[in-house]
Design an enzyme around this catalytic site. Structure first.
Site, PDB file in Angstrom:
ATOM      1  N   CYS A  76      -1.715  -4.122 130.439  1.00  0.00           N
ATOM      2  CA  CYS A  76      -3.222  -4.412 130.434  1.00  0.00           C
ATOM      3  C   CYS A  76      -3.678  -5.085 129.071  1.00  0.00           C
ATOM      4  CB  CYS A  76      -3.950  -3.013 130.495  1.00  0.00           C
ATOM      5  SG  CYS A  76      -5.472  -2.978 130.286  1.00  0.00           S
ATOM      6  N   CYS A 224     -10.078  -8.673 133.781  1.00  0.00           N
ATOM      7  CA  CYS A 224      -8.491  -8.189 133.943  1.00  0.00           C
ATOM      8  C   CYS A 224      -7.643  -9.233 133.090  1.00  0.00           C
ATOM      9  CB  CYS A 224      -7.964  -8.333 135.376  1.00  0.00           C
ATOM     10  SG  CYS A 224      -6.318  -7.580 135.432  1.00  0.00           S
TER      11      CYS A 224
HETATM   12  N1  LIG Z   1      -7.215  -4.298 133.039  1.00  0.00           N
HETATM   13  C1  LIG Z   1      -5.950  -4.832 132.962  1.00  0.00           C
HETATM   14  C2  LIG Z   1      -4.809  -5.012 134.067  1.00  0.00           C
HETATM   15  C3  LIG Z   1      -4.353  -3.469 134.305  1.00  0.00           C
HETATM   16  C4  LIG Z   1      -3.574  -3.679 135.295  1.00  0.00           C
HETATM   17  C5  LIG Z   1      -3.465  -2.558 136.453  1.00  0.00           C
HETATM   18  N2  LIG Z   1      -4.667  -2.536 137.411  1.00  0.00           N
HETATM   19  C6  LIG Z   1      -2.176  -2.456 137.223  1.00  0.00           C
HETATM   20  O1  LIG Z   1      -1.568  -3.397 136.947  1.00  0.00           O
HETATM   21  O2  LIG Z   1      -1.855  -1.320 137.976  1.00  0.00           O
HETATM   22  C7  LIG Z   1      -5.750  -5.963 132.134  1.00  0.00           C
HETATM   23  O3  LIG Z   1      -6.532  -6.373 131.587  1.00  0.00           O
HETATM   24  O4  LIG Z   1      -4.752  -6.606 132.055  1.00  0.00           O
END
Ligand SMILES: N[C@H](CCC[C@H](N)C(=O)O)C(=O)O
EC number: 5.1.1.7
Length: 294
Positions: A76, A224
């Site tokens: 993350c 993300c």
């Molecule tokens: N918010 C995150 C990603 C989380 C990933 C998650 N949702 C998964 O792979 O299950 C980021 O900033 O990279």
């Protein structure tokens, strides 16, 4: 009730993050606690980043990552910046080596407050992402949603940044796509045995891109970080952009991604503290810290 642990509600350009301080204890934040915290509007989050004592020499901390549905995530990017900001504020230290289930990550807080995280190297093999069947070329795989002869989204690039990502390239306004409708279908498509994070990306120049992401285990988010990394790596691989790209995310924030010559992907952006409290890592029961008496 388990002994409470301190936490900080933070965000990484709108990606809602809880940084939990689990140092000096052997228990973990449970999926039940994650679900309870996410059900409360004040602590609703996309990821919990739980800081644990180091497991491996040469690293300072082990970071356990939970999605808002209680499942684990390997990586993350936005959450890592929040962890760095919290630890830098506490210790005065500016550089850190962390361990996650996906490996070792180095991170640094710059003098201007922005934080860079070395997210490691991307992987492109179909088994690495993973996909359920063989695709020799993951720059573009056969997958589409919408009418068979006029798909709304099709032919994504797929890449692992420690976690699985699919990037759908679009030419129109990224807001004109019903990602809330297609996201769940694609996240859970049988081609992705470990599900996937689903991103719509529009390249606006060789150095700029706008993206929206439906996150595995968390749904639509304002940003993300690993998706930003995956999108830039996939764009550079398909000659849509160069290897140094600024991205605008749905929260309006910006991230910078550089895919370095040594194959490492560096994610840079801001992090913001909102409030602090303490919580029960078993149940998610929590209380806000009272301001110190004036
Ligand atoms: N918010 C995150 C990603 C989380 C990933 C998650 N949702 C998964 O792979 O299950 C980021 O900033 O990279």
């Amino acid at each position: 009730m388990a002994r409470t642990a301190p936490f900080a509600k933070m965000n990484g350009i709108g990606n809602e993050i809880i940084v939990a301080d689990m140092r000096g204890r052997a228990d973990r934040v449970t999926p039940a606690a994650a679900l309870a915290l996410n059900a409360d509007a004040a602590t609703k989050f996309d990821q919990i980043m739980a800081i644990h004592d180091a497991r491996t020499p040469g690293t300072a901390f082990f970071i356990d990552i939970l999605n808002s549905d209680g499942t684990g995530a390997q990586a993350c990017g936005n959450g890592m910046r929040c962890v760095v900001q919290a630890l830098a504020a506490e210790t005065g230290q500016k550089t850190f080596a962390f361990e996650t289930v996906a490996g070792i990550l180095n991170a640094e807080e710059h003098a201007d407050g922005l934080i860079s995280v070395d997210m490691g190297t991307p992987r492109f093999g179909w088994q690495d992402i993973p996909l359920a069947e063989e695709f020799r070329d993951t720059r573009m795989i056969e997958l589409q949603v919408g009418p068979i002869d006029a798909p709304v989204l099709h032919s994504p690039s797929v890449v692992s940044m420690g976690n699985p990502h699919a990037i759908f390239w679009v030419d129109r306004d990224i807001w004109s796509y019903e990602l809330d409708r297609f996201g769940p279908l694609l996240e859970n498509h049988p081609i992705f045995p470990e599900r996937a994070n689903i991103t719509i990306a529009r390249v606006t120049s060789p150095e700029t891109m706008v993206i929206r992401t439906w996150e595995r285990g968390a749904g639509l988010t304002k940003a993300c970080g690993t998706a930003a990394c995956a999108a830039v790596v996939a764009a550079a691989r398909t000659r849509r952009t160069g290897r140094s790209v600024s991205l605008v995310t749905p929260g309006g924030g910006s991230l910078h991604v550089e895919w370095r010559g040594d194959d490492h992907v560096i994610l840079t952006g801001a992090a913001e503290w909102e409030f602090s409290g303490s919580f029960d890592p078993a149940t998610g029961a929590w209380a806000r810290d009272t301001e110190s008496a004036a």
